[in-house]
Design a protein around this motif. Structure first.
Motif, mmCIF file in Angstrom:
data_model
loop_
_atom_site.group_PDB
_atom_site.id
_atom_site.type_symbol
_atom_site.label_atom_id
_atom_site.label_comp_id
_atom_site.label_asym_id
_atom_site.label_seq_id
_atom_site.Cartn_x
_atom_site.Cartn_y
_atom_site.Cartn_z
ATOM 1 N N ILE A 33 0.987 -1.361 0.046
ATOM 2 C CA ILE A 33 -0.062 -0.186 -0.041
ATOM 3 C C ILE A 33 0.861 1.290 0.047
ATOM 4 O O ILE A 33 1.902 1.420 0.807
ATOM 5 C CB ILE A 33 -0.903 -0.026 1.249
ATOM 6 C CG1 ILE A 33 -1.946 -0.995 1.102
ATOM 7 C CG2 ILE A 33 -1.381 1.242 1.443
ATOM 8 C CD1 ILE A 33 -2.628 -1.102 2.450
ATOM 9 N N VAL A 34 0.319 2.190 -0.836
ATOM 10 C CA VAL A 34 0.828 3.541 -0.580
ATOM 11 C C VAL A 34 -0.259 4.374 -0.134
ATOM 12 O O VAL A 34 -1.409 4.515 -0.928
ATOM 13 C CB VAL A 34 1.460 4.286 -1.984
ATOM 14 C CG1 VAL A 34 1.793 5.641 -1.845
ATOM 15 C CG2 VAL A 34 2.666 3.444 -2.404
ATOM 16 N N ALA A 35 -0.337 4.958 1.177
ATOM 17 C CA ALA A 35 -1.387 5.920 1.701
ATOM 18 C C ALA A 35 -0.853 7.291 1.172
ATOM 19 O O ALA A 35 0.140 7.572 1.363
ATOM 20 C CB ALA A 35 -1.554 5.542 2.951
ATOM 21 N N GLN A 69 -1.471 17.237 10.473
ATOM 22 C CA GLN A 69 -2.632 16.710 10.103
ATOM 23 C C GLN A 69 -2.228 15.228 9.271
ATOM 24 O O GLN A 69 -2.702 14.340 9.305
ATOM 25 C CB GLN A 69 -3.491 17.528 9.428
ATOM 26 C CG GLN A 69 -4.968 17.408 9.425
ATOM 27 C CD GLN A 69 -5.851 18.408 8.868
ATOM 28 O OE1 GLN A 69 -5.488 19.589 8.326
ATOM 29 N NE2 GLN A 69 -7.059 18.153 8.889
ATOM 30 N N ALA A 70 -1.561 15.624 8.110
ATOM 31 C CA ALA A 70 -1.237 14.603 6.963
ATOM 32 C C ALA A 70 -0.692 13.474 7.757
ATOM 33 O O ALA A 70 -1.172 12.286 7.720
ATOM 34 C CB ALA A 70 -0.372 15.122 5.978
ATOM 35 N N GLN A 71 0.179 13.621 8.780
ATOM 36 C CA GLN A 71 1.003 12.406 9.561
ATOM 37 C C GLN A 71 -0.113 11.930 10.154
ATOM 38 O O GLN A 71 0.118 10.760 10.472
ATOM 39 C CB GLN A 71 2.271 13.085 10.159
ATOM 40 C CG GLN A 71 3.470 13.680 9.390
ATOM 41 C CD GLN A 71 3.666 12.577 8.240
ATOM 42 O OE1 GLN A 71 3.869 11.352 8.233
ATOM 43 N NE2 GLN A 71 3.816 13.336 6.889
ATOM 44 N N ALA A 88 3.441 -1.060 3.808
ATOM 45 C CA ALA A 88 2.912 0.146 3.575
ATOM 46 C C ALA A 88 4.087 1.217 3.805
ATOM 47 O O ALA A 88 4.551 1.277 4.651
ATOM 48 C CB ALA A 88 1.612 0.449 4.355
ATOM 49 N N VAL A 89 3.656 2.372 2.762
ATOM 50 C CA VAL A 89 4.281 3.561 3.212
ATOM 51 C C VAL A 89 3.417 4.546 2.850
ATOM 52 O O VAL A 89 2.352 4.462 2.557
ATOM 53 C CB VAL A 89 5.273 3.802 2.254
ATOM 54 C CG1 VAL A 89 6.624 2.613 2.315
ATOM 55 C CG2 VAL A 89 4.817 3.804 0.663
ATOM 56 N N GLY A 90 3.457 5.620 3.532
ATOM 57 C CA GLY A 90 2.771 6.861 3.598
ATOM 58 C C GLY A 90 3.402 7.964 2.813
ATOM 59 O O GLY A 90 4.564 8.350 3.008
ATOM 60 N N LYS A 91 2.318 8.835 2.424
ATOM 61 C CA LYS A 91 3.079 10.103 1.347
ATOM 62 C C LYS A 91 1.971 11.276 1.747
ATOM 63 O O LYS A 91 0.979 11.040 1.285
ATOM 64 C CB LYS A 91 3.165 9.676 0.171
ATOM 65 C CG LYS A 91 3.857 10.672 -0.689
ATOM 66 C CD LYS A 91 4.480 10.093 -2.063
ATOM 67 C CE LYS A 91 5.307 11.133 -2.738
ATOM 68 N NZ LYS A 91 5.827 10.738 -4.018
#
Length: 153
Positions: A33-35, A69-71, A88-91
């Motif tokens: 996943i890429v969130a 907020q994004a984090q 998963a990674v977040g962007k």
């Protein structure tokens, strides 16, 4: 079938519902996943009527708050993925148009599916409120899976 799934979030309960289903789908298909969370630049939120002066907010204050907020919202999706055993990674990205930011991130991150929620609005509410999902569908060059979120009464 799918190797890399983009899951956009806006931090809402309905977005979280779609993200949870997206994580489950990724687990079932063996995908990672890429969130993504898309913020809009400060200039997009101000308008031309001097609202920034009225609220005494600066670009730096806005950017710092938007990143926090994004984090927070990305962490929610990433925690769910970790619990499910999904890589998963977040962007966090910034774009004047949220749908453009989602589609661009899917391309940059080599995602082969965008898993996005929809409220399923129709008629006047759809016309007035617009739909990021509809815009993503029209812009995406990759597969898009739309999950119909259930609004609680």
């Amino acid at each position: 079938m799918f190797k890399r799934i983009l899951i956009p979030t806006d931090g809402s309960a309905l977005s979280a519902q779609a993200a949870n289903k997206g994580v489950s789908f990724a687990r079932e298909t063996g995908a990672e996943i890429v969130a993504v969370y898309v913020t809009q630049p400060f200039a997009a939120t101000v308008g031309f009527d001097g609202m920034a002066a009225a609220y005494a907010i600066t670009d730096e204050d806005y950017d710092k708050t938007a990143q926090q907020q994004a984090q927070k919202y990305l962490k929610s999706v990433l925690d769910r993925a970790e619990t499910a055993g999904v890589k998963a990674v977040g962007k966090a990205v910034s774009n004047f148009n949220v749908a453009d930011g989602i589609v661009q991130t899917a391309t940059e991150e080599d995602c082969d599916l965008i898993f996005i929620g929809s409220h399923g609005r129709s008629g006047l509410s759809r016309l007035l409120l617009g739909s990021v999902t509809i815009k993503v569908l029209s812009l995406a060059k990759t597969a898009v899976l739309v999950y119909r979120v259930k609004e609680s009464s």
